[in-house]
Write a protein that holds these residues in place. Structure first.
Motif, PDB file in Angstrom:
ATOM      1  N   SER A  66       0.849  -1.196   0.000  1.00  0.00           N
ATOM      2  CA  SER A  66       0.000   0.000   0.000  1.00  0.00           C
ATOM      3  C   SER A  66       0.884   1.245   0.000  1.00  0.00           C
ATOM      4  O   SER A  66       2.075   1.174   0.335  1.00  0.00           O
ATOM      5  N   TRP A  68       0.767   5.910   0.230  1.00  0.00           N
ATOM      6  CA  TRP A  68      -0.008   7.116   0.524  1.00  0.00           C
ATOM      7  C   TRP A  68       0.757   8.349   0.071  1.00  0.00           C
ATOM      8  O   TRP A  68       1.979   8.331  -0.051  1.00  0.00           O
ATOM      9  N   THR A  78      -4.540   7.457  -1.011  1.00  0.00           N
ATOM     10  CA  THR A  78      -3.948   6.166  -0.688  1.00  0.00           C
ATOM     11  C   THR A  78      -4.313   5.147  -1.759  1.00  0.00           C
ATOM     12  O   THR A  78      -5.292   5.310  -2.481  1.00  0.00           O
ATOM     13  N   SER A  80      -4.264   0.700  -2.008  1.00  0.00           N
ATOM     14  CA  SER A  80      -4.121  -0.478  -1.154  1.00  0.00           C
ATOM     15  C   SER A  80      -3.051  -1.466  -1.604  1.00  0.00           C
ATOM     16  O   SER A  80      -2.628  -2.309  -0.828  1.00  0.00           O
ATOM     17  N   GLY A  84      -5.212  -2.242  -6.727  1.00  0.00           N
ATOM     18  CA  GLY A  84      -6.045  -1.291  -5.984  1.00  0.00           C
ATOM     19  C   GLY A  84      -6.301  -0.030  -6.794  1.00  0.00           C
ATOM     20  O   GLY A  84      -5.692   0.196  -7.848  1.00  0.00           O
ATOM     21  N   PRO A 107      -9.732  -1.653   2.743  1.00  0.00           N
ATOM     22  CA  PRO A 107      -8.591  -1.833   1.853  1.00  0.00           C
ATOM     23  C   PRO A 107      -7.466  -0.871   2.221  1.00  0.00           C
ATOM     24  O   PRO A 107      -7.701   0.300   2.438  1.00  0.00           O
ATOM     25  N   GLY A 108      -6.261  -1.372   2.324  1.00  0.00           N
ATOM     26  CA  GLY A 108      -5.126  -0.514   2.622  1.00  0.00           C
ATOM     27  C   GLY A 108      -4.918  -0.268   4.097  1.00  0.00           C
ATOM     28  O   GLY A 108      -3.997   0.432   4.480  1.00  0.00           O
ATOM     29  N   GLY A 109      -5.749  -0.823   4.964  1.00  0.00           N
ATOM     30  CA  GLY A 109      -5.568  -0.666   6.399  1.00  0.00           C
ATOM     31  C   GLY A 109      -6.048   0.679   6.919  1.00  0.00           C
ATOM     32  O   GLY A 109      -6.893   1.324   6.328  1.00  0.00           O
TER      33      GLY A 109
END
Length: 135
Positions: A66, A68, A78, A80, A84, A107-109
């Motif tokens: 992932s 950002w 962001t 993921s 994504g 997704p992506g935490g």
């Protein structure tokens, strides 16, 4: 790595590199767009572009490849990981200097927004719609 055809004439800049046991990622700026790319040993997977309407202040990576981007004006984007799509986060708190990714739902935490003033660290934790202060 080959960037998508629509960016062939653009200057490409590396915004960041990330490496983790579960995935590597390269963040690129091509013109007014951001791209993420992931190597698999033999080829690269390149994301669809995210439009950059302001300057990139910071960038980083997280679990699973992932990534950002923290942008001027309180924006953050962001992605993921491979396959994504870019998503815009709620407006980050004022004075945010960086984001800290972590495991979490979706997704992506999850993400924390971090700001430092003198010897004080302020942390906000992302919920679905905003950034309540957590410290």
């Amino acid at each position: 790595m080959v960037v998508p055809a629509g960016f062939g004439g653009e200057r490409v800049q590396v915004l960041g590199l990330g490496s983790a046991a579960d995935g590597n990622v390269v963040l690129l700026r091509a013109g007014n767009s951001a791209l993420a790319a992931w190597p698999d040993g033999t080829r690269w997977t390149v994301s669809a572009p995210a439009t950059l309407s302001s300057a990139v202040l910071a960038s980083g990576s997280g679990p699973g490849g992932s990534a950002w981007l923290l942008l001027r004006g309180g924006r953050a984007e962001t992605i993921s990981g491979p396959g994504g799509t870019w998503r815009t986060l709620p407006t980050v708190p004022a004075e945010t200097a960086t984001l800290a990714p972590g495991p979490g739902p979706g997704p992506g935490g999850s993400y924390d927004a971090l700001a430092v003033s003198g010897s004080t660290l302020t942390v906000w934790r992302l919920t679905a719609t905003d950034w309540p202060r957590s410290s």
